[in-house]
Design a protein around this motif. Sequence first.
Motif, mmCIF file in Angstrom:
data_model
loop_
_atom_site.group_PDB
_atom_site.id
_atom_site.type_symbol
_atom_site.label_atom_id
_atom_site.label_comp_id
_atom_site.label_asym_id
_atom_site.label_seq_id
_atom_site.Cartn_x
_atom_site.Cartn_y
_atom_site.Cartn_z
ATOM 1 N N PHE A 1 -1.765 9.057 -18.093
ATOM 2 C CA PHE A 1 -1.163 7.545 -17.127
ATOM 3 C C PHE A 1 0.511 8.236 -17.809
ATOM 4 O O PHE A 1 1.364 7.885 -16.913
ATOM 5 N N LEU B 1 12.761 1.770 -14.198
ATOM 6 C CA LEU B 1 11.820 0.938 -14.414
ATOM 7 C C LEU B 1 10.100 2.062 -14.336
ATOM 8 O O LEU B 1 9.505 2.252 -15.352
ATOM 9 N N ILE C 1 0.857 -1.632 -19.290
ATOM 10 C CA ILE C 1 2.614 -3.076 -18.264
ATOM 11 C C ILE C 1 2.941 -3.371 -19.531
ATOM 12 O O ILE C 1 3.812 -4.043 -18.964
ATOM 13 N N LEU D 1 14.535 -6.823 -10.256
ATOM 14 C CA LEU D 1 12.914 -7.283 -10.561
ATOM 15 C C LEU D 1 12.847 -8.878 -10.196
ATOM 16 O O LEU D 1 13.724 -9.296 -11.846
ATOM 17 N N TRP E 1 6.971 -10.388 -10.758
ATOM 18 C CA TRP E 1 7.106 -8.853 -11.456
ATOM 19 C C TRP E 1 6.778 -8.995 -12.490
ATOM 20 O O TRP E 1 6.318 -9.151 -13.749
ATOM 21 N N ASN F 1 3.898 -8.818 -15.531
ATOM 22 C CA ASN F 1 3.379 -7.740 -15.969
ATOM 23 C C ASN F 1 3.807 -8.190 -18.114
ATOM 24 O O ASN F 1 3.259 -7.256 -18.651
ATOM 25 N N PRO G 1 -2.367 -0.015 -13.707
ATOM 26 C CA PRO G 1 -0.909 -0.547 -14.029
ATOM 27 C C PRO G 1 0.306 0.463 -13.077
ATOM 28 O O PRO G 1 1.360 0.097 -12.719
ATOM 29 N N THR G 2 -0.008 1.157 -12.449
ATOM 30 C CA THR G 2 0.449 2.219 -11.218
ATOM 31 C C THR G 2 0.322 1.006 -10.073
ATOM 32 O O THR G 2 1.432 0.882 -9.136
ATOM 33 N N THR H 1 0.038 -2.620 -10.435
ATOM 34 C CA THR H 1 0.963 -3.502 -10.806
ATOM 35 C C THR H 1 2.189 -3.564 -11.442
ATOM 36 O O THR H 1 3.441 -4.165 -11.155
ATOM 37 N N TYR H 2 2.599 -2.781 -12.071
ATOM 38 C CA TYR H 2 3.991 -1.807 -12.745
ATOM 39 C C TYR H 2 5.071 -0.966 -11.804
ATOM 40 O O TYR H 2 5.412 -1.651 -11.246
ATOM 41 N N ILE H 3 4.022 -0.119 -11.390
ATOM 42 C CA ILE H 3 5.111 0.882 -10.694
ATOM 43 C C ILE H 3 5.308 0.681 -9.038
ATOM 44 O O ILE H 3 6.672 0.529 -9.229
ATOM 45 N N TRP I 1 4.190 -2.498 -7.310
ATOM 46 C CA TRP I 1 5.522 -3.376 -6.812
ATOM 47 C C TRP I 1 6.229 -2.860 -7.828
ATOM 48 O O TRP I 1 7.098 -3.809 -6.864
ATOM 49 N N GLY I 2 6.932 -2.446 -8.640
ATOM 50 C CA GLY I 2 8.176 -2.771 -9.556
ATOM 51 C C GLY I 2 8.536 -2.215 -8.054
ATOM 52 O O GLY I 2 10.669 -1.992 -7.934
#
Lengths: 569, 51
Positions: A197, A227, A279, A291, A295, A299, B32-33, B35-37, B39-40
Amino acid sequence: MSSATASDFRTCPDTGLKFHRPAEALIKANAVAAVVFLLVGGVLGLLVGLTRWPEVHLLEADAFYQVLTAHGINVLIFWMIFFEMAVLQFCSSTLLGCRIATPRLGWASWGLMVIGALLNNYAVLWKGNSSVMMTSYVPIPADTWFYVGLILFAVGALINCFIFLATLVIAKSERTYEGSLPLVTFGALTAAIIAIFTIASGAVILIPTLLWNLGFVSHIDAGVYRLIWWAFGHSSQQINVAAHVAVWYAIAAIVFGAKPLSEKVSRFAFLMYIAVLQIASAHHLLVDPGLSSEWKIFNTSYAMYLAVMASMVHGLTVPGSIEAAQRAKGFNSGLFEWLRKAPWGNPVFSGMFLSLVGFGVLGGITGVVMGAEQINLIVHNTLYVPGHFHGTVVVGSTLAFMALTYWLVPILFRRELILPRLASWQPYLFGLGMTGVALFLMGAGTLGVPRRHWDILFSSAPGGGYEFSAAALTMMSLNGMSVVLACLGGAAFILIVVGSLLFGRKLDEEEKVGREMIATPPAEASYAGIGSGSITIPGTLVMVFVFFAAFALYYFINWKYLAETWGIS
Amino acid sequence: MADQGDDDRDVPVMQRILDNPFILLFIGILIPTMTYIIWGIMELISIPIAD
């Protein structure tokens, strides 16, 4: 159908581990590269520390930013990831006793990583036009080779992660293990997944940035860059966390013959890492205006706490498994006989235990403070942030990797350790120095000292500078002294390891090391009746309660600090 | 073969998930993709462009 023959393997006479020779060569290559970049990054770290020491203030501004950039990338990225690639190969091929998948591709990936790391250093240190810090935020441009180097390094590491997965498939299909993966390999799998990831995120943002740098793309949005970059920059530290936790479990088994208190619980904790550890990157963006609070809070203050809980599970089960094994061996008196009688002169154990305590107390508690949106404001972008990650990455990960290296030198490299007395002191020297660095940087950060800035007093600013409190300046001086102490510890490690590889007595393939290299697990029956009453690990539970008390106290103290920031009239 | 099939059925679902590296990889990328990326980025691109 296996393509490996029996002669492709050697069996370690001390541990019984089966080393696939091509994998062994790759593990050595990655470990050696890791130590080289640790040396480079460590020397640069000394220069940073001496410049931040107000009475010394060694470097000029330009040199400081250049050195700080190179220090960050060499230790946070190159040292760590090279070592983790060695850990992945060891935990797959060696622990599962199988051949490594595509060793030639493994060498190609290692070559890409080496070329990438060299190119990046060439841009930062030689060309000198890439003092953009590790974050390299757009629109500050770096040299093209800076981005090319990072991308090549990332591609090499990504290939290695897939070789790791392919090796797991080989082990399963060739039935070199039964049932589930061993817990240590499962921890390495967690690290590999987080790495995939992380590296993919790095590619997603660094490739367009390279195209922007070359003029093919007109604009990179600064908010989007931050981000996605932090999905790379912070998650890369989560690879370290998963890898060093796997190393803790490995060392508990190596030194004590300890077995996990509950494999199911430990695996579930690793699963929580896989799902949500990455996250936590969001805490770097808690003051970004683009943001939403939803969010940010999801996170960090919700999902991140699942990962924190997973760390606390590991923080309970690793020392708990050691306590249980020690009690089963007869060290069953009182609360802490098991700990007092632990082999504190063995750097494999002492390095691991200091890593565990330092990571939990210094890194863990402060990470939660930084991950809470409100109290993050007190310390955001101050020296508290590098203080925190010197607690996690250096006291936590680096010390754990150093500890494992002391075991790997005779087992993997077949060399006797030189300077064993210095080796027994080294974890304390390095651990104490780095604990000081983490504590004093966080102390200075709490008092408002900014991170990254060459001249914290702004002494050359028009209209005069800014006076920090005497306490803040004292913290900076104490940090400088701690850096020197930690660098002595780091130098001792390099001296012992490199000296052992070059001058240590060579061990024949069938020759035993001459001391116990892997403990015999206590018999199942000897676990009966250990501990106090129905509590089998009372010492660990007491330590956990002390930790929780410190955690709660420190957390609420920061809320008090926040409440005092603005007076109510 | 029958024994093998019986063995598979005896393994709890959660354990099968934990034993499959590719399902874990999917989880580790997806969460994480999203919820973090994703969504962000949705939040960032929904900011109106200044006149």
